[in-house]
Design a protein around this motif. Structure first.
Motif, PDB file in Angstrom:
ATOM      1  N   ILE A 116       0.763  -1.140  -0.121  1.00 56.81           N
ATOM      2  CA  ILE A 116       0.109  -0.112   0.068  1.00 56.81           C
ATOM      3  C   ILE A 116       0.965   1.175   0.026  1.00 56.81           C
ATOM      4  N   ASP A 117       2.017   1.285   0.698  1.00 56.48           N
ATOM      5  CA  ASP A 117       2.790   2.506   0.925  1.00 56.48           C
ATOM      6  C   ASP A 117       3.440   2.670  -0.552  1.00 56.48           C
ATOM      7  N   ALA A 118       3.726   1.698  -1.150  1.00 51.98           N
ATOM      8  CA  ALA A 118       4.301   1.911  -2.623  1.00 51.98           C
ATOM      9  C   ALA A 118       3.479   2.686  -3.534  1.00 51.98           C
ATOM     10  N   ILE A 119       2.185   2.567  -3.206  1.00 52.96           N
ATOM     11  CA  ILE A 119       1.378   3.299  -4.230  1.00 52.96           C
ATOM     12  C   ILE A 119       1.511   4.777  -3.577  1.00 52.96           C
ATOM     13  N   ARG A 120       1.421   5.053  -2.412  1.00 52.63           N
ATOM     14  CA  ARG A 120       1.735   6.522  -2.056  1.00 52.63           C
ATOM     15  C   ARG A 120       2.853   7.053  -2.409  1.00 52.63           C
ATOM     16  N   THR A 121       4.188   6.274  -2.223  1.00 55.82           N
ATOM     17  CA  THR A 121       5.385   6.857  -2.336  1.00 55.82           C
ATOM     18  C   THR A 121       5.592   7.027  -3.855  1.00 55.82           C
ATOM     19  N   ALA A 122       4.896   6.136  -4.592  1.00 55.28           N
ATOM     20  CA  ALA A 122       5.079   6.337  -6.111  1.00 55.28           C
ATOM     21  C   ALA A 122       4.559   7.714  -6.704  1.00 55.28           C
ATOM     22  N   GLU A 123       3.907   8.521  -5.882  1.00 61.89           N
ATOM     23  CA  GLU A 123       3.296   9.580  -6.260  1.00 61.89           C
ATOM     24  C   GLU A 123       2.153   9.177  -7.260  1.00 61.89           C
ATOM     25  N   ALA A 124       1.561   8.091  -7.016  1.00 62.68           N
ATOM     26  CA  ALA A 124       0.485   7.803  -8.085  1.00 62.68           C
ATOM     27  C   ALA A 124      -0.659   8.907  -8.221  1.00 62.68           C
ATOM     28  N   ASP A 125      -0.977   8.898  -9.458  1.00 64.42           N
ATOM     29  CA  ASP A 125      -1.901  10.008  -9.872  1.00 64.42           C
ATOM     30  C   ASP A 125      -3.353   9.532  -9.183  1.00 64.42           C
ATOM     31  N   GLY A 126      -4.313  10.449  -9.283  1.00 63.34           N
ATOM     32  CA  GLY A 126      -5.605  10.381  -8.614  1.00 63.34           C
ATOM     33  C   GLY A 126      -6.249   9.083  -9.029  1.00 63.34           C
ATOM     34  N   LEU A 127      -6.158   8.792 -10.318  1.00 63.33           N
ATOM     35  CA  LEU A 127      -6.738   7.324 -10.654  1.00 63.33           C
ATOM     36  C   LEU A 127      -6.244   6.228  -9.826  1.00 63.33           C
ATOM     37  N   ALA A 128      -5.006   6.226  -9.757  1.00 63.83           N
ATOM     38  CA  ALA A 128      -4.445   5.083  -9.070  1.00 63.83           C
ATOM     39  C   ALA A 128      -4.901   4.818  -7.698  1.00 63.83           C
ATOM     40  N   VAL A 129      -5.113   6.125  -6.992  1.00 66.48           N
ATOM     41  CA  VAL A 129      -5.608   6.372  -5.723  1.00 66.48           C
ATOM     42  C   VAL A 129      -6.974   5.802  -5.663  1.00 66.48           C
TER      43      VAL A 129
END
Length: 430
Positions: free
Chosen positions: A361-374
């Motif tokens: 889960i943290d990898a999604i946040r730290t990847a600076e994912a765009d809003g769609l990924a979030v």
């Protein structure tokens, strides 16, 4: 199969063994194990940090303030010690008032701004419920007033929908802006419906009266949030154009990708755990597969339902969730077939699985994912926090906890490739 191959190519570096934890794990065959029965410590699952809100603009604090002020005003109309002829009714109203008042003194701790708005709408509705029940219990009939207000909300909803042109700077941004609006529209429509009706004799049924008042109060609040969120986004974007046709085209293309991606696992969805050649009972594998299959099936159904009802912005997100859920299921199946997820469940194994899920889960946040990924990541975020609540409240056993955590990890690791796939379809129109 080009669509599915493109998606799977984005997952090629993940590696089944690394995700499934299946290296060197033995098959259980027909050996029977006892169900693990022990208490998991409440600190076994570390808190997660939610990614930034996917809504493209800041949600004004004034929206929550409106709900808080309205809720307090409604509650102020109910005495702390209500004087009601029926003492049992009075006690129930008093208890409900105390509960709502306690919540209104809190600061909503929902991590996402739109969820905080939902939280305030819920308690605003509860305040309206208490006020409506009290008025009915003291002989006041609000039936005519309620009918007029319900009609007004429906008229305003119709006007809002007719003006909802899905304007945005890009089709991707249209998804992020208008999917929440579609959800608010749907909720308004349900709340503004005829049920529950206001009782003919509210004095004899005050809590049904309160419930009817609550539904329309929340409908009005929800529609107002939709209008103000739309205005907030469009404030400095007067020249943006409609993305409606582009969204329809996108869901058409994604429909084929969803179908192609889910087809290889369809027999497992149909057969369930019996599709495997060994017994999975009393293993984390059984819980993992059950969860993964259920989530994949639900996501696919939600995609088709949203698309059929014309909620195309939401359908784009549901398509991404389906791709991630199916990939989590596919990885789980391959891991289970290789003997994974079948070791004995211990406190240590749960803690290790929780750490892997947290890292994913943290990898999604730290990847600076765009809003769609979030947005696509939401099921993993919600499940992780739900499992934490299970442990705190003593719900579900260790098997269920470990299987659910394993699914959370697999889903979270599939989010970024799924989002990239969907973003490409939105941007390129292919």
């Amino acid at each position: 199969m080009r669509s599915r191959r493109t998606f799977l190519a984005g997952l090629g570096t993940v590696g089944i063994a690394g995700l499934a934890g299946c290296s060197g794990l033995p098959f259980l065959g027909q050996n029977q194990r006892d169900r693990p029965d022990f208490d998991v410590p409440t600190d076994a699952i570390s808190p997660i940090e939610w990614p930034a809100s996917p809504f493209p603009v800041a949600v004004p604090d004034a929206l929550a303030d409106t709900h808080r002020e309205r809720a307090n005003a409604l509650l102020d109309g109910v005495p702390v010690d209500p004087s009601v002829p029926n003492r049992a009714v009075a006690t129930k109203i008093q208890s409900r008032r105390e509960r709502v008042a306690a919540q209104l003194d809190r600061v909503a701790d929902e991590p996402v701004a739109l969820d905080r708005l939902s939280w305030w709408r819920r308690w605003r509705g509860s305040a309206a419920d208490v006020a409506g029940a009290y008025r009915a219990a003291t002989g006041q009939n609000d039936g005519a007033t309620l009918s007029d207000r319900r009609r007004t909300v429906r008229d305003r909803l119709g006007s809002f929908e007719s003006d909802h042109e899905y304007r945005a700077e890009t089709v991707r941004e249209a998804v992020l802006v208008h999917a929440p609006l579609e959800r608010l529209i749907s909720r308004t429509r349900r709340r503004a419906g005829p049920d529950p009706g206001y009782p003919d004799d509210p004095l004899a049924d005050p809590f049904r009266a309160g419930d009817a008042i609550k539904q329309v109060e929340v409908a009005a609040a929800t529609l107002n949030d939709a209008r103000r969120l739309k205005d907030t986004y469009l404030n400095d974007r007067s020249a943006v154009t409609t993305q409606w046709s582009a969204l329809i085209d996108a869901t058409d293309r994604l429909r084929f990708a969803v179908s192609e991606t889910i087809e290889p696992v369809r027999r497992f969805l149909d057969a369930g755990p019996d599709a495997f050649d060994h017994n999975l009972d009393l293993t984390p594998a059984h819980e993992l597969f059950t969860t993964a299959a259920s989530q994949a099936r639900a996501a696919e159904n939600a995609f088709h339902e949203r698309r059929d009802e014309g909620s195309h912005a939401t359908a784009v997100i549901e398509a991404g969730e389906t791709l991630a859920a199916v990939e989590a299921l596919r990885t789980a199946i391959e891991g289970i077939q290789d003997g994974g997820y079948q070791d004995e469940v211990t406190r240590e194994s749960i803690e290790q699985t929780a750490r892997r899920a947290n890292d994913a889960i943290d990898a999604i946040r730290t990847a600076e994912a765009d809003g769609l990924a979030v947005r696509i990541a939401r099921p993993a975020l919600s499940w992780y926090e739900s499992i934490s609540a299970w442990i705190e409240e003593g719900h579900a056993g260790p098997l269920r906890q470990q299987g659910a955590l394993a699914w959370t990890e697999l889903y979270a690791r599939a989010v970024l490739p799924a989002a990239e796939f969907v973003n490409e379809r939105l941007a390129k129109g292919i």
